[in-house]
Every structure is written in C-alpha cells, then in structure tokens.
Scaffold this motif. Structure first.
Motif, PDB file in Angstrom:
ATOM      1  N   SER A  49      43.742 -56.400 -14.712  1.00 43.65           N
ATOM      2  CA  SER A  49      42.973 -56.724 -13.724  1.00 43.65           C
ATOM      3  C   SER A  49      43.141 -58.007 -13.189  1.00 43.65           C
ATOM      4  O   SER A  49      43.820 -58.893 -13.809  1.00 43.65           O
ATOM      5  CB  SER A  49      41.693 -56.506 -13.920  1.00 43.65           C
ATOM      6  N   ASP A  93      42.993 -56.806 -19.672  1.00 48.74           N
ATOM      7  CA  ASP A  93      41.624 -56.723 -19.778  1.00 48.74           C
ATOM      8  C   ASP A  93      41.420 -57.333 -21.082  1.00 48.74           C
ATOM      9  O   ASP A  93      40.221 -58.302 -20.934  1.00 48.74           O
ATOM     10  CB  ASP A  93      41.032 -55.230 -19.553  1.00 48.74           C
ATOM     11  N   TYR A 151      35.948 -58.978  -9.485  1.00 52.78           N
ATOM     12  CA  TYR A 151      36.785 -58.225 -10.316  1.00 52.78           C
ATOM     13  C   TYR A 151      37.520 -57.080  -9.523  1.00 52.78           C
ATOM     14  O   TYR A 151      36.914 -56.262  -8.988  1.00 52.78           O
ATOM     15  CB  TYR A 151      36.014 -57.603 -11.469  1.00 52.78           C
ATOM     16  N   VAL A 208      31.609 -64.707 -13.685  1.00 58.98           N
ATOM     17  CA  VAL A 208      32.418 -63.420 -12.942  1.00 58.98           C
ATOM     18  C   VAL A 208      32.105 -63.352 -11.415  1.00 58.98           C
ATOM     19  O   VAL A 208      30.901 -62.944 -11.284  1.00 58.98           O
ATOM     20  CB  VAL A 208      32.474 -62.287 -13.768  1.00 58.98           C
ATOM     21  N   ILE A 221      40.518 -61.150 -11.901  1.00 56.50           N
ATOM     22  CA  ILE A 221      39.176 -61.570 -11.824  1.00 56.50           C
ATOM     23  C   ILE A 221      39.116 -63.186 -11.341  1.00 56.50           C
ATOM     24  O   ILE A 221      40.103 -63.838 -11.409  1.00 56.50           O
ATOM     25  CB  ILE A 221      38.709 -61.523 -13.290  1.00 56.50           C
ATOM     26  N   GLU A 230      37.712 -65.428 -21.354  1.00 52.24           N
ATOM     27  CA  GLU A 230      36.432 -65.598 -20.450  1.00 52.24           C
ATOM     28  C   GLU A 230      35.487 -66.044 -21.705  1.00 52.24           C
ATOM     29  O   GLU A 230      34.556 -66.974 -21.624  1.00 52.24           O
ATOM     30  CB  GLU A 230      35.949 -64.174 -20.053  1.00 52.24           C
ATOM     31  N   ARG A 246      32.735 -53.670 -11.342  1.00 56.32           N
ATOM     32  CA  ARG A 246      32.447 -54.914 -10.859  1.00 56.32           C
ATOM     33  C   ARG A 246      31.002 -55.316 -11.227  1.00 56.32           C
ATOM     34  O   ARG A 246      30.667 -56.798 -11.779  1.00 56.32           O
ATOM     35  CB  ARG A 246      32.494 -54.902  -9.118  1.00 56.32           C
ATOM     36  N   HIS A 283      30.652 -56.489 -14.827  1.00 54.64           N
ATOM     37  CA  HIS A 283      31.166 -57.623 -15.328  1.00 54.64           C
ATOM     38  C   HIS A 283      30.217 -58.956 -14.806  1.00 54.64           C
ATOM     39  O   HIS A 283      30.096 -60.010 -15.517  1.00 54.64           O
ATOM     40  CB  HIS A 283      32.655 -57.866 -14.426  1.00 54.64           C
ATOM     41  N   GLU A 286      40.244 -54.050 -10.543  1.00 54.20           N
ATOM     42  CA  GLU A 286      41.031 -53.354 -11.442  1.00 54.20           C
ATOM     43  C   GLU A 286      42.616 -53.014 -10.877  1.00 54.20           C
ATOM     44  O   GLU A 286      42.610 -52.331  -9.854  1.00 54.20           O
ATOM     45  CB  GLU A 286      40.234 -51.920 -11.730  1.00 54.20           C
TER      46      GLU A 286
END
Length: 221
Positions: free
Chosen positions: A148, A207, A140, A137, A150, A214, A127, A130, A142
């Motif tokens: 994931s 991911d 997060y 972000v 997010i 992103e 986390r 990220h 998983e």
C-alpha cells in the motif's frame, strides 16, 4: 486532443466520476437507462444519453469503441455489468474500468477481459478503518493484497529527526516517497531531510511493515 471518456451507470459512483472528469476538462459521455439520472447529468457531461449498454447495436451507434476509456459503474445489476463489459471487450475498447459488487463479480470481470476492476465501497471502508484506528493516517491506497501507499501526519515522536536518523527503510522495510510541508512537496527527499511535526509523509511498503512503522513512530496518543 482531449481524451474522451464514457461513463455507463450514473449512480453515486458513476456520477462522481463523471463530475470529476469534467472538472479536469475531459470530454465525457454519460449513459444510463434511467431518464431522470441522464437529465441530472445532462448539464455536467459533454453528452448524456438514455441507452441500454447491454445492447450491442446501441453501443455501436454511440461509437463506443472510439472512446479512450469506458467506465462501467452499473449499480446492483451484476448481470448488466457483466454483459456490458463483455460487449465493450468484443468491440475493442482500449481501456475498460468496471465497478465490482463482490469478489465473485470481480473474478468474472477479469476473466472476460476488463482491464481494471475497482471496489469503491470496500476500498473506502479500508481507508475509513485506517483513519479511525490512527489519527495520523490521512489517506490510504491499496496497491495489492500486501502492499500500500499511505499518507502519515508527523507527530512529536519524529519531530526534529532526519530521515537518516529514523532509518525507516532499514528498520521497517518502507520507503519515504515524498514529504509534504504546507504547499511544498519534496519528492525523493534526501537522507538529511529533517521532519517536523505536521509534515505529511507519503510512504510505500508492505502492509505489515507499514503497521509496524506506524505503531513505533506515528502513534502519539
């Protein structure tokens, strides 16, 4: 009836779980071999006891099998963690969550019957990584080695555009589960929903797909 939880091991991880469960109004039995730790949580937990969780008779005397969920949060003593988990499995505890120190520890815990294994330090590291890499972000989670969920803060790139314009599912293989704007949460937003700067998008996907999306839409630096 309130659910009953037992937390074994009152280090930082176990202690924080104990406090969080109590704040949610749950009944919590706090267990540790260290008397000072037990005294510290005596006023927080419903009950707090000094006990050796690797002793079968001790667990029976505590009625551990009657608890809805037992969290094994033992710190560095992997042997005690494994033995405790084994005892809980043998006594038929319905839900057992165990903190793992490493991948080997996790493999053993899964083999002996733990229902859920967590890596708090590793997961927090992911986390933080990220959050360091992208200011957009916010959180997060998983789900597996490849998928994931997010939380992303909308910036200038997506401001004023509708979900149908962004076409995130087709272009990036990700799904927008919800959009938060202030205190309002729009779950399963319509394709015509317009995104504004500052909105928080809750996205689920692989991911690799999340990373592509992103970089393309949320990297406003």
């Amino acid at each position: 009836m309130k659910k009953q939880y037992a937390v074994i091991g009152l280090g930082r991880f176990g202690g924080s779980i104990c406090e969080a469960l109590r704040k949610q109004g749950m009944e919590v039995l706090a267990i540790d071999t260290n008397e000072d730790k037990v005294n510290r949580y005596a006023s927080i937990a419903t009950h707090a006891v000094v006990a050796d969780s690797t002793d079968e008779n001790t667990l029976k005397s505590l009625g551990i099998r009657n608890f809805d969920h037992v969290i094994v949060a033992i710190g560095d003593n992997i042997q005690s963690s494994i033995l405790t988990t084994l005892m809980l499995v043998e006594q038929g505890v319905k839900n057992i969550t165990v903190k793992a120190q490493n991948d080997y520890h996790e493999k053993v815990l899964n083999k002996i019957g733990a229902h859920k294994v967590v890596h708090p330090e590793r997961d927090m590291g992911i986390r933080i990584a990220h959050n360091i890499v992208s200011k957009n972000v916010l959180d997060y989670l998983e789900l597996s080695d490849e998928y994931s969920i997010i939380e992303l803060m909308a910036g200038e790139t997506v401001h004023g555009k509708s979900l149908i314009e962004l076409d995130i599912r087709a272009k990036y293989g990700c799904n927008i589960m919800a959009v938060k704007r202030g205190e309002h949460i729009d779950v399963s937003p319509s394709a015509n929903a317009s995104i504004k700067k500052g909105d928080v998008l809750i996205v689920i996907g692989a991911d690799t797909d999340i990373s592509r999306m992103e970089r393309a839409l949320f990297d406003d630096d």
